[in-house]
Each structure stands twice: as structure tokens, then as C-alpha cells.
Design a protein around this motif. Structure first.
Motif, short mmCIF file in Angstrom:
data_model
loop_
_atom_site.label_atom_id
_atom_site.label_comp_id
_atom_site.label_asym_id
_atom_site.label_seq_id
_atom_site.Cartn_x
_atom_site.Cartn_y
_atom_site.Cartn_z
N GLY A 9 0.94 -1.10 0.11
CA GLY A 9 -0.09 0.06 0.10
C GLY A 9 0.87 1.28 0.06
N LYS A 10 1.97 0.99 -0.39
CA LYS A 10 2.83 2.46 -0.47
C LYS A 10 2.93 3.01 -1.79
N ARG A 11 3.12 4.38 -1.77
CA ARG A 11 3.41 4.96 -2.88
C ARG A 11 4.82 5.35 -3.17
N VAL A 12 5.02 4.82 -4.42
CA VAL A 12 6.66 4.44 -4.67
C VAL A 12 6.88 5.40 -5.92
N ALA A 13 7.52 6.34 -5.91
CA ALA A 13 8.18 7.41 -7.02
C ALA A 13 9.34 6.42 -7.65
N ILE A 14 9.19 6.55 -8.91
CA ILE A 14 10.30 5.79 -9.76
C ILE A 14 10.48 6.82 -10.89
N GLU A 15 11.82 6.51 -11.37
CA GLU A 15 12.31 7.04 -12.58
C GLU A 15 11.49 6.78 -13.69
N ASP A 16 11.17 8.06 -14.87
CA ASP A 16 10.91 7.61 -15.85
C ASP A 16 11.76 8.14 -16.91
N PRO A 17 12.31 7.20 -17.96
CA PRO A 17 11.89 5.93 -17.99
C PRO A 17 12.62 5.33 -16.87
N CYS A 18 12.21 3.89 -16.93
CA CYS A 18 13.01 3.03 -15.92
C CYS A 18 12.92 1.54 -16.51
N TRP A 19 13.60 0.72 -15.63
CA TRP A 19 13.57 -0.84 -15.83
C TRP A 19 12.15 -1.07 -15.97
N PRO A 20 11.55 -1.63 -16.89
CA PRO A 20 10.22 -1.95 -17.11
C PRO A 20 9.51 -2.71 -15.97
N LYS A 21 10.63 -3.89 -15.51
CA LYS A 21 9.93 -4.77 -14.52
C LYS A 21 9.62 -4.32 -13.12
N LEU A 22 10.13 -2.81 -12.90
CA LEU A 22 9.92 -2.39 -11.73
C LEU A 22 8.30 -2.03 -11.43
N HIS A 23 7.79 -1.64 -12.67
CA HIS A 23 6.31 -1.51 -12.62
C HIS A 23 5.38 -2.82 -11.92
N THR A 24 5.82 -4.04 -12.71
CA THR A 24 5.29 -5.06 -12.24
C THR A 24 5.74 -5.60 -10.72
N ILE A 25 6.74 -5.41 -10.64
CA ILE A 25 7.29 -5.63 -9.07
C ILE A 25 6.40 -4.93 -8.09
N LEU A 26 6.29 -3.51 -8.41
CA LEU A 26 5.69 -2.71 -7.43
C LEU A 26 4.06 -3.44 -7.43
#
Lengths: 478, 478
Positions: free
Chosen positions: B203-220
Motif C-alpha cells: 500500500g505504499k506510494r513509490v516514486a520511480i524514475e521515468d524511463p526506468c527498468w520496465p519490470k519495476l512496474h510489475t514488481i511494485l
């Protein structure tokens, strides 16, 4: 000593020649080299005493002037990193080693590692593994790895290992499957994650045996499913007791965990009928049935089913070593595509390093030989445990078990009137034993009072000693 | 040959002596022995030609009558399993090997394994690993393992490896930490699972860089958190753009993935200030910063922070080999207890087999030497790629990169007016290349058009050839 010095010297030169300098940077070449050499030396304590290449040689290798190199050497001599020896060149000083260690690090002991304690269950005797042979398989697999080993790994696992497992299952478990149906995992937890995240999905009602492996509850919760415990009887799981609307059931038919009961053939047939009629999946956890000491083992449930409504789970933790972290599942052919899609998505977790070694260990016949040897050793240890506990047979229901690595011993009334299994477990813990209480592996009412006594990993004298300690705990005060 | 025969013979005798027979069973001893011997032979193709023990010897070992043994031998001779040679005893027949294979199994090739394709990113040149040294470390660790290696494993990993990583981080990444803060995982995905399941929770809001490693989205998503992409500029992530109320941010400060931008010091300081003020965690993914070719690397962000509000992630997949499946994280001391609780709960996933070998590989200095050698090789390959692409510099923005294993090359207008990076990626795929489109790694509008060209794993002639193929794809028709 002189070999060591030559070796270090060779390393240092090679490392120095590998330094990248960039004349287009604002930082002068001299400062770049200085920084690089400092880093190199403070990073590698084993360079102490190594001789530096002649300034002329290094200058030529790095395409910079000899003056620059000499200036760097001089500065580092003045800083104490380097020393000169009359007429023989420049060396890394021995006094600087402490620079490389910003804080002292204890190397020898891991403060959190502990020895296994007697009666721990689910543990093979790892000291009896043919370590030299095993290490040779590791060395041979990786000394000049085949191109396939360095190619894009299949997330389902190393194919020759999957083929070796398929052979093993045909020979030992009467389970016929293609190597392609075998999926390598990092253990039982990942196998259940593949099943529930990748194949069945969340929100499923899953029947489980009661008692059962306690982690099953948390695995089902963690994967978003609900666990429906079904009390087993003296013959194991009984189909009429399965909850209506269950999507799957997890069973240990070869040897119920933890009681050791084997599911009789009529119940197996009934279970497979139930699965076919309701469309539910049967997940067979076959965790140690290779260790059978007497009688013919029944074929695996999945073999009986032909892997239509069953998924088979196995592991090498108990057959070889928990250090491997290698388990596997065998999935029906119609689920292969979804398995691959899921593992492409999350990625493999099992290390590739042990996989080719395990494959050749199995194909060489050494694995089967090891299993047969362990079967003999464990049978002897079980007998020894039963003899050692004979003096308290008035308190514990002692019975030989035809298979497995632990005894599940119920408390007689004379004992359970005085103490619960949980109390015994707690007192055993204080005396250096690790005895699981059977009642803690049950969630339904009327919990059975009993003790789980792992014997496989312990030598006879340790078993005797541990049995004595247990007897002291449970015997009535004089 | 005679050695081999002796060896097989020895195995067969040993296996036979290990057979468990039970006179209390209904099955006669003779039938039990017959079944066991049949199984033994059909399971081990390498027993072909092996000599059986004399019937007298086997009878004595198994405590049964010699007549029983001879009857079994006779029956198996009549079935073709065994043959007699005049005057020299009984042997396993060579014709029966096919019996051991209930179905033919292809062993040599894995149909789903593929070679890596040029321009694949994130891949080291595994052929350049010092395989003999590495295999020797494996062999030495396991040929007669220390008691610690066979003791109860710490779910946080093998302690000497954690100490070696702590050393490495101090020397290469200016990150000072206790070995106890290093946690071994089976890779980046598990590391993120430890962070989000075990430390921060869902339930956390996690800021990520854009662009980024695409798998990060699915992991989150898979860990129950929400991803909030923040467009990076020419200097990387900018704190004022971070969403209000973010609980954490995942950054690649040493070398932004995939563009290669390094986060300047003022922005690092601002990011750490932001974390301190808001109580958010900064997760530093430091995936390949050891490969720096020019200029001084900035210390790791976690080192700058002193590991208070930062968690550091590293991996050996790019530094040594993806076959290891070994990554790690370094956690603040105040999070150690929760890390242990979580890993006790879910269990370790990283295999122990490679861990002691990796520790001695690192402590011997061979690891650092390998990194420095790879740094030199990869720098040369990057230069080679830039030269090979020079003929299309009117279409691609070619710039040397001071670090990394791939180039991130933006399309010039002359090219992007005609083709998108996704189209180029697709056509490259048809021509046997693996080129990721930069726009596919962005989720925010105004996606940047560019190509990711991995060069580290490929020799110069392969790079030349692949660059030619790419040029053919993007050049305008004559």
C-alpha cells in the motif's frame, strides 16, 4: 614465498596496465593515475609487498610520459603507500594494509549460525553426502562450461537436470513425465507460489490435511488463498470430508506429514475421482518417500493419475542437502504454457550453479547409490531410536515406521494427563533438543498430543543421549 | 576399461548390500530381492557389464540363504537381465539398457535455450570469466565442507560472503556497512520483495524514475504498491518533481537506467534531505556502476547517507554471471530485525552452493581483477561500437558513455521523422538483433525515441556486423 610474490607482482602489473586514463578530462593524467593506483592498493590487501612495474614499462603501457609515472610513484612513496628498495625497484608498503580496512571485520564465525539440534525433523545427514564426488561434479560442470550453460537460461530450469529428474521419477515413483513438464524451483515455497500465483490464481479455497506442515497456512495466506483444514484419520485424508466447493487440495499421500500414514489405494482412486468430477486440482507433496525401509511403496498419486488433475512437488533438500535450495514441480501438459508465462514474468530464482552438477550426479548413478545408502543408515537410526526410547514405552506409543526421517510418537494417557506435548517441547528446548509438538501442527479441535522426533541426521550416540534427555523430561518425579 | 569395470562392480555390490529385505512381509524374500535387483539394474545404465557378487557373498551380507540368491540370479538370467560367463561369474547383460528408459529422453539440447542476441542489454561477457579459478573455488568449498557450511543456514546468507561484499562496497562504492547489514538474495526481484513485503509493507506510494527498468512496474504491482513515475531530465531525478506523500523512491543515481545519466551531488544531497524530512526511504539500485571507464565515480548515495534513510541493492548477475542468481541488499541497522523476521518467515531462496565459492573468489582478489579486466574490455567494445556506428551518426546521437554496459542512443529528427524506435526494434528483431526501444521504457507522455545497444557481451566482429545490420535498417531507401 617467492611464488606468491611473483603472483602478486603479476597481478599488480596487469591491473595497472588495465587502468583507464582519459586525456580529455579536466583532471590531469597524473592525478588520474594517482587516484587509480591508490584505489588499487587500498582495495587489495594481498598486494602488500608486490613490486610495481618499472616506470618506463607502465608509461609505455598506458601511453603516457615516464615523467608522469615517476611523479606518481614519488608522491605515493612520500605518502607511505610505496617503498623503494635499493637497486631493486618500487614495492607496495606493508604498513598501508590498515588503510584498506575502514572497519575490522570478523571473518571466521557467523554469530547467528547454530548447530542442528537433536530430533530436528526434515533434515538429512549431510555429513554422509559423498562430498568429494559432489564437488567434482561442480568443478567439472563449471571449469569450462558448455555454450548451453552460458546461453540464455530457461526460467524452467537446466534441461538435463529436468531430464534426470524425469528418469528418477519413472524409476522411483512410478511417475512418467516428459522432462519438459519438470520445473526447477528454489524450494517448496517457490513451487507453491508457481502453483498459486501462476497456475491456479488467488482467491481459491484449498483443502489441506490437519495436521500438516505449519508453513502451508502462511503460504496459502501469503498467496491470497484460504486454507480449509480437513482432519485426517488413521488412513489419512478421506474424500467425503473434503469441503464442498474446494478448488484444490494439498496432500502428502505417500507419507502423511507429520504422522507418516500412507494413503491406501481406494482413497487415492476416490481422491482422483473427486478431482475429475469437481474440476479441482490435487497437489501432491512427495517430500521424502524415497526413504522407505519396508514393503512396496505405492506409486505416486500423480503417476496413478497420469498428471491430468495433479501437480507433483519434490525437493532435493532432504534427498541431498538443504544447501542446494533446489526443488521442483511436475505440471500437467495443459498447464505448461501458463507456467512458462508466469516464470518469464517473475524470473527464475533457483541458482544455475548446482543444476548441471546435480544432473551429472544423478545420471552417474551416484545419487541413487546415495539414496540407498541413506535408506540403510536411516533405517538403522530409527531402530536405534526405538530401542533407546523403550524404557519410556509406558509413556509414549512407540511404533516402527516403514519410511521417513522422523517418528511421530503419540503420548499415552499416563503422560498426557501430566504434561502437554507443547510443555515437553518447551522443556526439551531448554535441554538443547528440538522436538516439535504434534498438537501445534493441528488447527482443528481435538488436537492430537504427540512428539516429532527426527532421527535421520543424528548418529546413534547422539540419539541415545537425546533419548535419555527426553526420558528425564517426561518421566514422573520419583 | 578394467578400472571402470572394477568401479561399476564395486558400486553394484555396495548397492546390493544396501538392499532392505523384510522377512515379516507377506512378499517372500525371494520376490523382494528379485524386485530390488531388477529396479537397481534398470535404474542404472552404467551398471552394464558389472559383475555381481558371488551368491554366497550376497547371501551372507543380506542374511538370507544362498539358495534364495541363486534362484533370483537364475530367474534374472532367464529374463535376460543377467548373463553368465563361463568360469568367471554373473554379469549385468548389455542388452537390457533400453529397459531403463521407459520413454526416450533427449539429453543433449534444450529446445528452448537460445543464444544471446547482439545488443542485448544487462549481460556480461560470461566467456571471459576465469572459469577454471571459479570452478576451483566451488570444488574447494564443497569437497570437505566446514561444519559451518553444513550447520543451520542463516536465512540472511553465508556470513563470509556478506563480509566480502561489505569489503567490496567499502573499496569500490564508498559504502561503509557491517557484514550483518548485507542480506543475500536470489536476485533483484527477491531484494525488492524483502523491501516491500518485509520492511515497508504494501500500500505504499513509490516514486520511480521515468524511463526506468520496465519490470519495476510489475514488481511494485505484484507487491501491492503503486508506482508514481517521475520524468527525469538531463541530470536525472529532480527532487521538486517527487510526488507529495511518496513513501519511498527507487533511484539509480550512479548510472540512471537506461539513459546512463549520473545524479549530480547537489541533487543527491537534496534527495537525502527530502527523505529525512518526509520520513521516506530511498532505495538505491546500483546495478553496474563498477564498470566506469572515465572520471571519478561519485560515492554511492547510501554511502553519502550512512545508510539511515537508504537501502542499497546490488547484484552479481552483471559483475560475474547471471547463472549465480545472487544479489544482495544492504539495510539500515534499524531495519535488521524486521529483515530477519521476514526471512525467517518466508525462508531463504538463494542457493548456498555458490556462496562460499563467491566469498573466496572475492577475498582472493580474483573478483576485483576480473572487474578491472572487464572494465578494459567493455571500454574497448564501447569505442568499437561508436566507430562502427559512425556512418549513421547523421541518424543517431552518438556519444561516448563514461560507464555501463550499453549505450542509450537517441534518434535524430532525420530518423525519427521516418521511423519510431519501436519499429526499429521490431525490424532488428527480425534480423536477429535484440534492441530495446527507449520509448517502451517510459510511461509518461513525450516518450523519448532512442535505442538501447548492449555491447558488453559481444566481441568486436559481432558488434561490427550487428552495427551494419542496424545501419541497413535505419538508412533511408536509396
Amino acid at each position: 614465498m617467492s611464488n606468491l610474490e611473483t603472483f602478486s607482482k603479476a597481478n599488480l602489473s596487469r591491473d595497472l596496465f588495465a587502468i583507464s586514463l582519459d586525456s580529455s578530462l579536466k583532471t590531469p593524467l597524473q592525478a588520474q593515475l594517482l587516484e587509480a593506483l591508490r584505489g588499487l592498493i587500498s582495495m587489495s590487501p594481498d598486494l602488500v609487498g608486490a613490486r610495481l612495474p618499472a616506470s618506463r614499462t607502465l608509461a609505455s603501457e598506458l601511453s603516457i610520459s615516464r615523467t608522469t609515472v615517476q611523479a606518481v610513484y614519488d608522491q605515493m612513496i612520500s605518502e607511505g603507500y610505496l617503498v623503494t628498495r635499493q637497486g631493486s625497484g618500487t614495492y607496495v608498503a606493508s604498513e598501508i594494509t590498515h588503510l584498506s580496512q575502514p572497519h575490522p571485520i570478523p571473518r571466521d564465525a557467523d554469530p547467528t549460525t547454530h548447530a542442528w539440534r537433536p530430533f530436528q525433523t526434515g533434515l538429512p545427514d549431510q555429513t554422509l553426502l559423498p562430498h568429494r564426488q559432489w564437488a567434482r561434479h561442480l568443478e567439472r560442470a563449471w571449469r569450462s562450461p558448455t555454450p548451453e550453460l552460458l546461453a540464455r537460461p530457461d526460467p524452467l530450469g537446466w534441461h538435463p537436470l529436468r531430464a534426470a529428474i524425469s528418469d528418477h521419477l519413472a524409476a522411483w515413483r512410478h511417475l512418467s513425465c516428459d522432462p519438459g513438464q519438470v520445473v526447477i524451483t528454489s524450494g517448496a515455497r517457490e513451487a507453491f507460489e508457481v502453483v498459486f500465483h501462476g497456475l491456479l490464481g488467488a482467491g481459491k479455497r484449498v483443502a489441506i490435511e490437519d495436521p500438516c506442515w505449519p508453513k502451508l497456512h502462511t503460504i496459502l495466506t501469503d498467496t491470497g488463498n484460504s486454507a480449509h483444514p480437513v482432519r485426517i484419520d488413521q488412513d489419512g485424508l478421506d474424500v467425503p470430508r473434503l469441503p464442498i466447493g474446494a478448488h484444490a487440495t494439498i496432500v502428502t499421500p505417500s507419507r502423511h506429514y507429520p504422522t507418516g500414514v500412507s494413503l491406501p489405494l481406494p482413497r487415492r482412486v476416490a481422491l482422483l475421482d473427486w478431482a475429475r468430477q469437481t474440476g479441482a486440482m490435487v497437489i501432491e507433496d512427495d517430500y521424502d518417500s524415497e526413504f522407505r525401509y519396508r514393503g512396496q511403496p505405492l506409486p505416486s498419486l500423480s503417476g496413478l493419475d497420469g498428471l491430468n488433475n495433479t501437480i507433483y512437488l519434490g525437493s532435493f533438500s532432504k534427498l541431498v542437502s538443504p544447501a542446494l535450495r533446489i526443488g521442483y514441480l511436475v505440471v500437467p501438459k495443459h498447464m505448461l504454457q501458463n507456467t512458462r508465462t508466469y516464470l518469464d514474468h517473475v524470473g527464475a530464482r533457483a541458482s544455475l550453479i548446482p543444476q548441471p552438477a546435480l544432473a551429472t550426479f544423478m545420471n552417474s548413478g551416484e545419487f541413487a547409490m546415495h539414496l540407498r545408502r541413506m535408506r540403510r543408515v536411516y533405517a538403522r537410526r530409527q531402530n536405534h531410536l526405538l530401542s533407546a526410547l523403550a524404557p519410556v514405552s509406558n509413556l509414549l506409543k512407540l511404533q516402527p515406521d516403514s519410511s521417513g526421517m522422523h517418528l511421530c510418537v503419540e503420548l499415552r494417557t499416563a503422560l498426557s494427563n501430566r504434561m502437554t506435548d507443547v510443555e515437553i517441547s518447551k522443556r526439551a528446548d531448554e535441554r538443547g533438543l528440538r522436538i516439535s509438538a504434534l498438537s501445534e501442527q493441528c488447527v482443528l479441535p481435538r488436537k492430537i498430543q504427540g512428539l516429532l522426533l527426527g532421527y535421520a541426521a543424528f548418529e546413534e550416540d547422539i540419539i541415545s543421549n537425546a533419548a535419555d534427555r527426553l526420558a528425564t523430561i517426561i518421566q514422573p518425579p520419583c
